[in-house]
Design a protein around this motif. Sequence first.
Motif, short mmCIF file in Angstrom:
data_model
loop_
_atom_site.label_atom_id
_atom_site.label_comp_id
_atom_site.label_asym_id
_atom_site.label_seq_id
_atom_site.Cartn_x
_atom_site.Cartn_y
_atom_site.Cartn_z
N ASP A 80 0.78 -1.22 -0.03
CA ASP A 80 0.01 0.03 -0.09
C ASP A 80 1.01 1.05 -0.06
O ASP A 80 0.68 2.19 -0.72
CB ASP A 80 -0.94 0.20 1.24
N ARG A 127 2.58 1.86 -3.17
CA ARG A 127 1.76 2.50 -4.22
C ARG A 127 1.28 3.81 -4.02
O ARG A 127 1.31 4.60 -4.92
CB ARG A 127 0.33 1.37 -4.13
N ALA A 128 0.85 4.07 -2.69
CA ALA A 128 0.85 5.70 -2.36
C ALA A 128 2.27 6.55 -2.78
O ALA A 128 1.90 7.64 -3.40
CB ALA A 128 0.81 5.74 -1.09
N ASP A 140 4.35 5.86 -5.18
CA ASP A 140 4.53 5.96 -6.83
C ASP A 140 3.28 6.73 -7.24
O ASP A 140 3.59 7.43 -8.40
CB ASP A 140 4.48 4.64 -7.09
N SER A 141 2.18 6.76 -6.64
CA SER A 141 1.09 7.64 -7.25
C SER A 141 0.92 8.89 -6.74
O SER A 141 0.06 9.50 -7.26
CB SER A 141 -0.22 6.57 -7.12
N ARG A 197 0.77 12.65 -6.97
CA ARG A 197 0.68 13.63 -7.99
C ARG A 197 1.23 14.87 -7.63
O ARG A 197 1.83 15.67 -8.43
CB ARG A 197 -0.60 13.55 -8.48
N ALA A 245 10.08 9.41 -4.99
CA ALA A 245 8.98 10.04 -5.37
C ALA A 245 9.07 11.67 -5.36
O ALA A 245 8.78 12.51 -5.97
CB ALA A 245 7.58 9.70 -4.46
#
Length: 345
Positions: A21, A24-25, A27-28, A30, A79
């Motif tokens: 999780d 994913r947070a 990497d995503s 924005r 990130a």
Amino acid sequence: MSREKPVGTVAAVDWSRYETDALRAFDSARDDSALSEANVAYLGRKSALKQALREVRDRHAGVLLNGIRARLEAASRAAAERLAREQASRREDADGFDPTLPGDRIPRGHLHVLTQIRREAEDILVGLGYEIVDSREVETAWHNFDALNQPLNHPSRSPRETFYVDDGRETLLRAHTSTGQIRVMESREPPVYVAVPGRVYRRDTPSPTSTPVFHQVECLAVDRGITLADLKGTMEHFFRELFGPGREFRMRTSFFPFTEPSVEFDVTCFLCDARGCPVCKYSGWIEMGGAGVVDPAVFENVGYDPDEWSGFAWGLGLDRIALLRHGLPDIRMFWENDLRLLRQF
Ligand code: DAH
């Protein structure tokens, strides 16, 4: 004794899921605030991971949790870098211009090494109260020879030595800056303290030590009561300023038709420091130019009263000085305009 519940928080969490999780947070994310939320949620002080790490007691759980922490911290840094790159390229896209990039360097030129030496010589003379005067390069035979008391049969008048501009041998490219002495004296009344720097022309075959065009600085002082001692003192000062205190200076008797007495002057060799080398021909001295007390005949030629006025003059070659000072092997290098050489000075 009842032991506390071992690693309660550690056991309560599905760590593999936690890591998936979190990754994913990161990497995503924005934008910066999404990234910071993910940091708080998965790596913050109150996150399940940090709490579990505080409570961890056994080696197995410690290795597991520290491994997760290291991977999540790396993902968080990655990130942050990705967001910074995206922002920069968005800025660039907006107007095609990225103000954070370094600008193009505009190549800057500088003065030619000979010009540098000429200006140094001029500065010293201006400091002594001399006026820098520009004189013409295309001259009359009168200014180059006759007015300077040069005999009619002197070899330097031959077209083999001098560049004449006309067939009648009346007009020529000046062979020395001494022409400037005559021009100045014809046009003003004494006292006179002038220096005339510039190009001079002689029909010499180009070689490591001579070129058909070279540079001189002429110096002329006319006043009441000027003697050879004034010449010596002025030149000593001039050379000390130009070459530094380490050089010695000397005068030798010589002959020029426009001075009486005449001298040539030398400074101690700057390459070997007067110990003797091929450049000074093992004498320790380098010849710099000619000088003397202005001949009364020259004053008569320009309408000065030789009973009232006296003066000294000297002429010095600049190219030689530049050559010796920088230890260059060939005087023609100054004319090749090879930037690899010129950029060094
Ligand atoms: N004009 C001489 C030359 O080119 C140098 C010179 C000698 C200049 C004596 C002078 C002087 O002013 O007094 O070789």
